[in-house]
Scaffold this motif. Structure first.
Motif, mmCIF file in Angstrom:
data_model
loop_
_atom_site.group_PDB
_atom_site.id
_atom_site.type_symbol
_atom_site.label_atom_id
_atom_site.label_comp_id
_atom_site.label_asym_id
_atom_site.label_seq_id
_atom_site.Cartn_x
_atom_site.Cartn_y
_atom_site.Cartn_z
ATOM 1 N N GLY A 64 0.696 -1.246 0.061
ATOM 2 C CA GLY A 64 0.013 0.050 0.095
ATOM 3 C C GLY A 64 0.941 1.118 -0.038
ATOM 4 N N PRO A 65 0.168 2.161 -0.326
ATOM 5 C CA PRO A 65 -1.153 2.612 -0.243
ATOM 6 C C PRO A 65 -1.784 2.266 -1.499
ATOM 7 C CG PRO A 65 -0.043 4.686 -0.647
ATOM 8 C CD PRO A 65 1.046 3.600 -0.187
ATOM 9 N N GLY A 66 -3.267 2.306 -1.595
ATOM 10 C CA GLY A 66 -3.983 1.761 -2.904
ATOM 11 C C GLY A 66 -5.360 1.405 -2.491
ATOM 12 N N TYR A 221 -2.448 1.093 4.773
ATOM 13 C CA TYR A 221 -3.586 2.123 4.239
ATOM 14 C C TYR A 221 -3.110 3.547 4.103
ATOM 15 C CZ TYR A 221 -6.492 -2.271 4.809
ATOM 16 O OH TYR A 221 -6.970 -3.456 4.713
ATOM 17 N N LEU A 222 -2.377 4.011 5.300
ATOM 18 C CA LEU A 222 -2.055 5.395 5.375
ATOM 19 C C LEU A 222 -3.285 5.887 6.028
ATOM 20 C CD1 LEU A 222 0.236 6.501 2.353
ATOM 21 C CD2 LEU A 222 0.753 5.623 4.574
ATOM 22 N N ARG A 223 -4.396 5.730 5.403
ATOM 23 C CA ARG A 223 -5.531 6.331 6.039
ATOM 24 C C ARG A 223 -6.550 5.407 6.952
ATOM 25 N NH1 ARG A 223 -9.286 7.643 1.220
ATOM 26 N NH2 ARG A 223 -8.423 9.852 1.449
ATOM 27 N N ASP A 224 -6.944 6.118 8.072
ATOM 28 C CA ASP A 224 -7.537 5.231 9.017
ATOM 29 C C ASP A 224 -9.194 5.123 8.616
ATOM 30 O OD1 ASP A 224 -5.492 4.740 10.733
ATOM 31 O OD2 ASP A 224 -5.684 6.355 11.788
ATOM 32 N N ARG A 225 -9.495 6.030 7.803
ATOM 33 C CA ARG A 225 -11.025 5.894 7.272
ATOM 34 C C ARG A 225 -11.252 4.985 6.237
ATOM 35 N NH1 ARG A 225 -12.663 11.767 6.141
ATOM 36 N NH2 ARG A 225 -10.386 11.927 5.447
#
Length: 232
Positions: A64-66, A221-225
């Motif tokens: 990731g990310p992706g 993911y880099l993003r938690d949402r």
């Protein structure tokens, strides 16, 4: 060294066999068929080389990310294959592999990667080639608004890659101009991450001892949402 690398992070699906520096790859548009295609690609590469998974030194994946769904598929497939073969795993940044592809094809020295992360944001990473021709991060990969992308300054030109450049071309180009006085020398907005580039970077990490237990081979993911719109 022998390792098998995979990528299912975006619209394409690919697997690559790295065998003592020789690379063989399978690459195809996936259209949400990553789970269906990737195992077949892996098996095909091993069969063509006359190898079994037990002959490998490691498995590698674009972590990731992706696409959230794609990253979960890659992690699950690699975990299962590595556990069955009792082999370690190497995780490679999708953005690093994207930059390595620009290096491989065009000799790029510095690459600003940006993937469309949806919700008005991009996954961004800045990479430069080291003395061995491998792309190394100048800044940590991050998720942010395109206006917040950070570009290291300096006189050398930047190449640009990733779907973020298709969605936010002017904003990202302005960030490069502000840092370096000129826009990117080239833009490859449709370049996919490829397993062969994951494999090259993973081989270097393997040699450096940067290995994971299969249970620890998790997506980044880099993003938690995690939302349904972002997972598409």
């Amino acid at each position: 060294m022998r390792l098998l690398a995979i990528d299912t992070s975006a619209a394409h699906c690919s697997a690559a066999l790295y065998d003592a520096g020789t690379l063989t790859q399978r690459l195809a548009p996936a259209q949400r068929r990553h789970g269906e295609l990737i195992v077949g690609m892996m098996d095909e590469l091993l069969q063509a080389a006359g190898l079994r998974a037990a002959a490998l030194d490691a498995f590698a994946f674009a972590r990731g990310p992706g696409s959230f769904t794609g990253l979960r598929i890659a992690a699950a497939v690699v975990q299962g294959a590595a556990l069955a073969a009792d082999k370690p795993v190497v995780g490679v940044s999708t953005l690093a592999a994207l930059a390595q592809g620009c290096r491989r094809d065009a000799g790029a020295q510095r690459v600003l990667c940006a993937l469309d992360a949806r919700m008005g944001e991009v996954y961004a990473g800045a990479y430069a080639a080291n003395a061995q021709g491998l792309m190394e991060a100048l800044l940590d990969d991050r998720v942010c608004a395109p206006e917040a992308v950070t570009v290291p300054g300096g006189p050398r030109p930047w190449a640009a890659a990733g779907s973020g450049w298709q969605t936010y071309p002017e904003v990202l180009a302005a960030a490069v101009r502000a840092a370096c006085g000129t826009g990117p020398a080239s833009v490859e907005a449709e370049r996919p991450c490829e397993a062969q580039d994951v494999a090259v970077l993973a081989a270097a990490d393997y040699a450096a001892g940067a290995l994971l237990d299969p249970a620890d081979a998790l997506p980044v993911y880099l993003r938690d949402r995690v939302t349904s719109s972002a997972a598409k």
